[in-house]
Design a protein around this motif. Structure first.
Motif, PDB file in Angstrom:
ATOM      1  N   SER A  33      42.963  -3.122  -9.059  1.00 40.57           N
ATOM      2  CA  SER A  33      43.694  -3.160  -7.786  1.00 40.57           C
ATOM      3  C   SER A  33      42.732  -3.244  -6.616  1.00 40.57           C
ATOM      4  CB  SER A  33      44.564  -1.902  -7.644  1.00 40.57           C
ATOM      5  OG  SER A  33      45.458  -1.770  -8.714  1.00 40.57           O
ATOM      6  N   TRP A  34      41.685  -2.443  -6.673  1.00 36.62           N
ATOM      7  CA  TRP A  34      40.667  -2.372  -5.615  1.00 36.62           C
ATOM      8  C   TRP A  34      39.991  -3.730  -5.446  1.00 36.62           C
ATOM      9  CZ3 TRP A  34      38.468   2.911  -4.439  1.00 36.62           C
ATOM     10  CH2 TRP A  34      37.488   2.879  -3.445  1.00 36.62           C
ATOM     11  N   ILE A  35      39.510  -4.284  -6.548  1.00 33.47           N
ATOM     12  CA  ILE A  35      38.767  -5.543  -6.489  1.00 33.47           C
ATOM     13  C   ILE A  35      39.681  -6.710  -6.121  1.00 33.47           C
ATOM     14  CG2 ILE A  35      37.451  -7.203  -7.859  1.00 33.47           C
ATOM     15  CD1 ILE A  35      36.443  -4.766  -9.494  1.00 33.47           C
TER      16      ILE A  35
ATOM     17  N   THR B 130      39.927  -5.495   8.019  1.00 33.53           N
ATOM     18  CA  THR B 130      40.944  -4.842   7.211  1.00 33.53           C
ATOM     19  C   THR B 130      40.364  -3.623   6.521  1.00 33.53           C
ATOM     20  OG1 THR B 130      42.112  -6.919   6.798  1.00 33.53           O
ATOM     21  CG2 THR B 130      42.545  -5.112   5.283  1.00 33.53           C
ATOM     22  N   VAL B 131      41.066  -2.487   6.667  1.00 33.54           N
ATOM     23  CA  VAL B 131      40.680  -1.243   5.991  1.00 33.54           C
ATOM     24  C   VAL B 131      41.946  -0.589   5.428  1.00 33.54           C
ATOM     25  CG1 VAL B 131      38.631  -0.798   7.404  1.00 33.54           C
ATOM     26  CG2 VAL B 131      40.859   0.052   8.166  1.00 33.54           C
ATOM     27  N   GLY B 132      41.742   0.379   4.546  1.00 32.81           N
ATOM     28  CA  GLY B 132      42.859   1.173   4.057  1.00 32.81           C
ATOM     29  C   GLY B 132      43.072   1.058   2.552  1.00 32.81           C
ATOM     30  N   ALA B 133      43.732   2.072   2.001  1.00 34.84           N
ATOM     31  CA  ALA B 133      43.962   2.172   0.561  1.00 34.84           C
ATOM     32  C   ALA B 133      45.258   1.523   0.118  1.00 34.84           C
ATOM     33  CB  ALA B 133      43.962   3.647   0.149  1.00 34.84           C
ATOM     34  N   SER B 134      45.927   0.800   1.007  1.00 33.47           N
ATOM     35  CA  SER B 134      47.234   0.239   0.667  1.00 33.47           C
ATOM     36  C   SER B 134      47.177  -0.688  -0.540  1.00 33.47           C
ATOM     37  CB  SER B 134      47.809  -0.520   1.867  1.00 33.47           C
ATOM     38  OG  SER B 134      48.001   0.330   2.962  1.00 33.47           O
ATOM     39  N   GLY B 135      46.119  -1.485  -0.640  1.00 32.48           N
ATOM     40  CA  GLY B 135      46.014  -2.399  -1.768  1.00 32.48           C
ATOM     41  C   GLY B 135      45.953  -1.659  -3.090  1.00 32.48           C
ATOM     42  N   VAL B 136      45.206  -0.561  -3.128  1.00 29.04           N
ATOM     43  CA  VAL B 136      45.130   0.252  -4.336  1.00 29.04           C
ATOM     44  C   VAL B 136      46.484   0.894  -4.630  1.00 29.04           C
ATOM     45  CG1 VAL B 136      44.015   2.246  -5.408  1.00 29.04           C
ATOM     46  CG2 VAL B 136      42.674   0.668  -4.007  1.00 29.04           C
ATOM     47  N   ILE B 137      47.165   1.344  -3.593  1.00 27.80           N
ATOM     48  CA  ILE B 137      48.486   1.950  -3.765  1.00 27.80           C
ATOM     49  C   ILE B 137      49.463   0.949  -4.371  1.00 27.80           C
ATOM     50  CG2 ILE B 137      50.494   2.858  -2.512  1.00 27.80           C
ATOM     51  CD1 ILE B 137      48.457   4.081  -0.524  1.00 27.80           C
ATOM     52  N   PHE B 138      49.489  -0.259  -3.846  1.00 27.88           N
ATOM     53  CA  PHE B 138      50.374  -1.286  -4.400  1.00 27.88           C
ATOM     54  C   PHE B 138      49.986  -1.613  -5.842  1.00 27.88           C
ATOM     55  CE2 PHE B 138      52.090  -1.716  -0.280  1.00 27.88           C
ATOM     56  CZ  PHE B 138      53.233  -2.503  -0.366  1.00 27.88           C
ATOM     57  N   GLY B 139      48.681  -1.592  -6.127  1.00 28.98           N
ATOM     58  CA  GLY B 139      48.241  -1.852  -7.485  1.00 28.98           C
ATOM     59  C   GLY B 139      48.696  -0.780  -8.459  1.00 28.98           C
ATOM     60  N   LEU B 140      48.554   0.477  -8.084  1.00 30.98           N
ATOM     61  CA  LEU B 140      49.026   1.567  -8.936  1.00 30.98           C
ATOM     62  C   LEU B 140      50.532   1.502  -9.130  1.00 30.98           C
ATOM     63  CD1 LEU B 140      46.860   4.487  -7.493  1.00 30.98           C
ATOM     64  CD2 LEU B 140      46.630   3.434  -9.751  1.00 30.98           C
TER      65      LEU B 140
ATOM     66  N   HIS C 192      48.230  -5.964   0.128  1.00 32.76           N
ATOM     67  CA  HIS C 192      49.348  -5.480  -0.684  1.00 32.76           C
ATOM     68  C   HIS C 192      49.600  -6.402  -1.866  1.00 32.76           C
ATOM     69  CE1 HIS C 192      51.124  -3.420   3.170  1.00 32.76           C
ATOM     70  NE2 HIS C 192      49.971  -2.897   2.789  1.00 32.76           N
ATOM     71  N   LEU C 193      49.699  -7.685  -1.590  1.00 31.58           N
ATOM     72  CA  LEU C 193      50.043  -8.657  -2.635  1.00 31.58           C
ATOM     73  C   LEU C 193      48.978  -8.699  -3.727  1.00 31.58           C
ATOM     74  CD1 LEU C 193      51.731 -10.941  -3.813  1.00 31.58           C
ATOM     75  CD2 LEU C 193      50.535 -12.527  -2.266  1.00 31.58           C
ATOM     76  N   PHE C 194      47.722  -8.815  -3.332  1.00 28.19           N
ATOM     77  CA  PHE C 194      46.676  -8.955  -4.333  1.00 28.19           C
ATOM     78  C   PHE C 194      46.368  -7.626  -5.023  1.00 28.19           C
ATOM     79  CE2 PHE C 194      46.153 -12.846  -1.938  1.00 28.19           C
ATOM     80  CZ  PHE C 194      45.905 -13.766  -2.946  1.00 28.19           C
ATOM     81  N   GLY C 195      46.600  -6.523  -4.346  1.00 27.67           N
ATOM     82  CA  GLY C 195      46.502  -5.232  -5.016  1.00 27.67           C
ATOM     83  C   GLY C 195      47.567  -5.093  -6.084  1.00 27.67           C
ATOM     84  N   LEU C 196      48.784  -5.514  -5.762  1.00 32.87           N
ATOM     85  CA  LEU C 196      49.876  -5.499  -6.738  1.00 32.87           C
ATOM     86  C   LEU C 196      49.531  -6.349  -7.950  1.00 32.87           C
ATOM     87  CD1 LEU C 196      52.879  -4.556  -7.178  1.00 32.87           C
ATOM     88  CD2 LEU C 196      53.549  -6.768  -6.233  1.00 32.87           C
ATOM     89  N   VAL C 197      48.966  -7.515  -7.701  1.00 39.15           N
ATOM     90  CA  VAL C 197      48.550  -8.399  -8.801  1.00 39.15           C
ATOM     91  C   VAL C 197      47.524  -7.698  -9.691  1.00 39.15           C
ATOM     92  CG1 VAL C 197      47.303 -10.519  -9.365  1.00 39.15           C
ATOM     93  CG2 VAL C 197      49.074 -10.542  -7.598  1.00 39.15           C
ATOM     94  N   GLY C 198      46.569  -7.018  -9.075  1.00 42.82           N
ATOM     95  CA  GLY C 198      45.562  -6.305  -9.847  1.00 42.82           C
ATOM     96  C   GLY C 198      46.167  -5.220 -10.726  1.00 42.82           C
ATOM     97  N   GLY C 199      47.147  -4.492 -10.190  1.00 46.65           N
ATOM     98  CA  GLY C 199      47.809  -3.455 -10.974  1.00 46.65           C
ATOM     99  C   GLY C 199      48.588  -4.020 -12.145  1.00 46.65           C
TER     100      GLY C 199
END
Length: 205
Positions: free
Chosen positions: A100-102, A122-132, A179-186
């Motif tokens: 999710s992070w990467i 861009t900063v923030g943990a939102s991408g990781v959150i969407f991935g999880l 958000h989108l790419f974090g979700l993809v990672g998850g």
């Protein structure tokens, strides 16, 4: 060690891990606010800037320095999703976080901001959150675990509206790319572990 004891051990480790992560994020935010956003400028992702590629590794740790609102909004879902993912085991948790992070960072670096507008950070943990979240929603269907499917349904009913955050129309100042790419990672993490455990119908540690 019995299944019940192993689950209790994972639950304690998950709570401790997410508590430690939360403390680290709030300390970083305090420093960022005290330095008027210096960490945002130095460690946030600047799309398509080659010198900002290393910031993919740091951007999720930093939040908006103008107020606590950004971090406060991210705290509860990060703790909830992180804890629930940890219950599947440390390796699954780390896989979901890492992908999710990467994935989120690369997506922001490639497609974030506007090619015609002013530079953005861009900063923030939102991408990781969407991935999880994506990991928790998909994994049960892939490894045929009815308990995880039921959890996915409950989570979707409680948090499903956040998936609107992957749309370009989500709102100004919000990185739908993260958000989108974090979700993809998850989802990729769920696919990986679905493939890894389905042949033996077991649960890796």
């Amino acid at each position: 060690m019995g299944l019940k004891d192993r689950f209790a051990g994972r639950a304690r480790a998950g709570l401790a891990t997410m508590a430690a992560v939360t403390v680290v994020l709030y300390v970083i935010e305090a420093v960022n606010m005290a330095t008027a956003g210096l960490l945002t400028a130095d460690f946030g992702i600047r799309p398509r800037d080659p010198s900002s590629l290393p910031d993919i590794a740091t951007a999720p740790l930093v939040h908006d320095a103008s107020s606590w609102n950004h971090l406060l909004a991210n705290t509860l879902p990060l703790v909830v999703f992180g804890f629930l993912a940890f219950l599947a085991g440390l390796r699954q948790f780390l896989t979901a976080v890492a992908l999710s992070w990467i994935s989120s960072g690369i997506g922001v670096w490639l497609f974030g901001g506007s090619a015609f507008g002013p530079p953005t950070v861009t900063v923030g943990a939102s991408g990781v959150i969407f991935g999880l979240f994506g990991f928790l929603l998909v994994r049960g269907f892939l490894n045929r675990s009815w308990g995880q499917v039921l959890l996915a349904v409950v989570l979707f009913l409680a948090y499903g509206s956040v998936l609107l955050g992957v749309l370009p129309t989500v709102g100004r100042g919000i990185s739908w790319q993260a958000h989108l790419f974090g979700l993809v990672g998850g989802v990729l993490a769920a696919v990986f572990w679905g493939e890894a455990i389905s042949p033996c119908k077991g649960s890796p540690r």
